[in-house]
Design an enzyme around this catalytic site. Structure first.
Site, PDB file in Angstrom:
ATOM      1  N   GLU A  52       0.838  -1.199   0.000  1.00 47.41           N
ATOM      2  CA  GLU A  52       0.000   0.000   0.000  1.00 47.41           C
ATOM      3  C   GLU A  52       0.876   1.254   0.000  1.00 47.41           C
ATOM      4  O   GLU A  52       1.968   1.258   0.556  1.00 47.41           O
ATOM      5  CB  GLU A  52      -0.912   0.009   1.234  1.00 47.41           C
ATOM      6  N   ARG A  69      -4.456   2.860 -24.975  1.00 49.61           N
ATOM      7  CA  ARG A  69      -4.729   1.999 -26.125  1.00 49.61           C
ATOM      8  C   ARG A  69      -6.013   1.190 -25.965  1.00 49.61           C
ATOM      9  O   ARG A  69      -6.503   0.607 -26.923  1.00 49.61           O
ATOM     10  CB  ARG A  69      -3.532   1.068 -26.383  1.00 49.61           C
ATOM     11  N   HIS A  72      -3.147   8.394 -27.426  1.00 50.16           N
ATOM     12  CA  HIS A  72      -3.169   7.413 -28.519  1.00 50.16           C
ATOM     13  C   HIS A  72      -4.272   7.743 -29.517  1.00 50.16           C
ATOM     14  O   HIS A  72      -4.097   7.604 -30.727  1.00 50.16           O
ATOM     15  CB  HIS A  72      -3.361   6.011 -27.941  1.00 50.16           C
ATOM     16  N   LYS A 131      -1.341  -2.144 -42.846  1.00 47.46           N
ATOM     17  CA  LYS A 131      -0.979  -3.265 -41.979  1.00 47.46           C
ATOM     18  C   LYS A 131      -2.222  -3.984 -41.495  1.00 47.46           C
ATOM     19  O   LYS A 131      -3.347  -3.455 -41.543  1.00 47.46           O
ATOM     20  CB  LYS A 131      -0.159  -2.782 -40.785  1.00 47.46           C
ATOM     21  N   ASP A 135       5.004   8.170 -34.935  1.00 42.20           N
ATOM     22  CA  ASP A 135       4.003   7.445 -34.152  1.00 42.20           C
ATOM     23  C   ASP A 135       3.922   8.077 -32.766  1.00 42.20           C
ATOM     24  O   ASP A 135       4.792   8.869 -32.377  1.00 42.20           O
ATOM     25  CB  ASP A 135       4.368   5.958 -34.044  1.00 42.20           C
ATOM     26  N   GLY A 176       7.781  -3.821 -32.637  1.00 48.73           N
ATOM     27  CA  GLY A 176       7.463  -4.663 -33.781  1.00 48.73           C
ATOM     28  C   GLY A 176       6.843  -3.910 -34.938  1.00 48.73           C
ATOM     29  O   GLY A 176       7.288  -4.019 -36.088  1.00 48.73           O
TER      30      GLY A 176
END
Length: 326
Positions: free
Chosen positions: A47, A104, A138, A202, A230, A237
């Site tokens: 905690e 995301r 994002h 993609k 980005d 990846g």
């Protein structure tokens, strides 16, 4: 006339969690103040305890915390800091999240999934936050998840200034790693002087997180120095596949530019071994020494955060920092 009249002065106070103290100190220097001394520690069972060592009553409080790994602890610590400020009678609480955790997870891809980015906004509202200040979400619509003002800052001016200074004499093209970031890439292309735009087509398997396949390049990149942009690099990846696809399509060079260096798992190894000549990131997240490599360039986001804090404190315009496009 009855009552008491008094003209009060506003008091800016800056607070920092334990995740990225170096950035917080830079921001404090930009603002012209210092971090409020705070006692934060963990109990034996994990905690978190928080207590401010100065009175915060009536203050305009700014609480900065980057949601770095372990991300759930970072978020919980910031929530507790906000709760402590609310209970100590801070007048206004602005939560600064250079990296917004769970961004995301902003929509449902399938049934029985959460929308965790919305839950994050609800948690901070419940804790007592009056305002959020974030950098390169994002997806921009996450601003609507929080029931209050959200300052969505963009690292693009910092990144584009560097790119122009270093690569302004080259034949440039701006490339988005997927179709979903085209709008951001368009802004980049405009900022770099109207250079050509391209994107990577993609595919993604929703059952396999952090895995994508770069199919082909859409747009003319042959003979050009491609600025591959980005919001974040996680395992690397996607961005590395995009880089190799660009080189296969005849690009003269690839420069990767991203705001958030999450750098999970094999990211460093992948980036170090890819065809890109330079990887440009900002310091929205702390970066350990073992995650740094020769072709990595880190730019500071502190001047932008410092300016935004000043504008909010002085009731100015945050949008003016981005030529009215924020």
């Amino acid at each position: 006339m009855t009552g008491i009249k008094r003209t009060t002065e506003k008091n800016l106070m800056l607070f920092s969690g334990r995740c990225h103290p170096a950035l917080a100190e830079e921001v404090a220097k930009e603002v012209g103040t210092s971090i409020v001394p705070t006692s934060i520690y963990d109990f034996a069972n994990g905690e978190i305890y928080v207590r401010y060592q100065e009175s915060v009553r009536g203050s305009d409080a700014f609480v900065i915390q980057s949601h770095s790994a372990p991300i759930n602890e970072a978020i919980m610590e910031q929530l507790i800091m906000v709760d402590a400020l609310k209970r100590a009678s801070a007048k206004r609480i602005t939560v600064i999240q250079p990296f917004y955790g769970y961004a995301r997870q902003d929509k449902k891809h399938r049934g029985r999934e959460p929308i965790s980015a919305r839950l994050m906004a609800d948690l901070f509202l419940t804790a007592g936050a009056d305002r959020l200040m974030v950098v390169d979400l994002h997806t921009a619509q996450i601003q609507g998840f929080f029931d209050g003002p959200v300052d969505h800052l963009m690292a693009m001016p910092i990144l584009t200034d560097y790119v122009l200074q270093r690569y302004g004499d080259k034949r440039l093209a701006v490339v988005s790693p997927d179709a979903g970031r085209i709008k951001v890439a368009e802004n980049w292309a405009e900022k770099l002087g109207g250079v050509p735009l391209a994107f990577i087509h993609k595919t993604r398997d929703i059952d396999r997180p952090n895995e994508t396949v770069a199919n082909r390049v859409v747009g003319d990149v042959e003979g050009r120095t491609c600025i591959l942009v980005d919001d974040l690099i996680d395992t690397g990846g996607t961005i590395v596949q995009a880089c190799e696809a660009l080189m296969a399509a005849g690009a003269a060079d690839v420069v990767i530019a991203a705001t958030h260096a999450v750098f999970s798992g094999p990211a460093v190894e992948r980036l170090e071994g890819c065809s890109a000549s330079e990887v440009i990131i900002t310091n929205t997240l702390p970066l350990a020494d073992d995650k740094r490599f020769d072709k990595l360039t880190e730019l500071s986001i502190a001047p932008l955060l410092g300016q935004a804090i000043r504008e909010v404190f002085e009731d100015g315009s945050v949008t003016s920092l981005f030529d009215g496009k924020a």
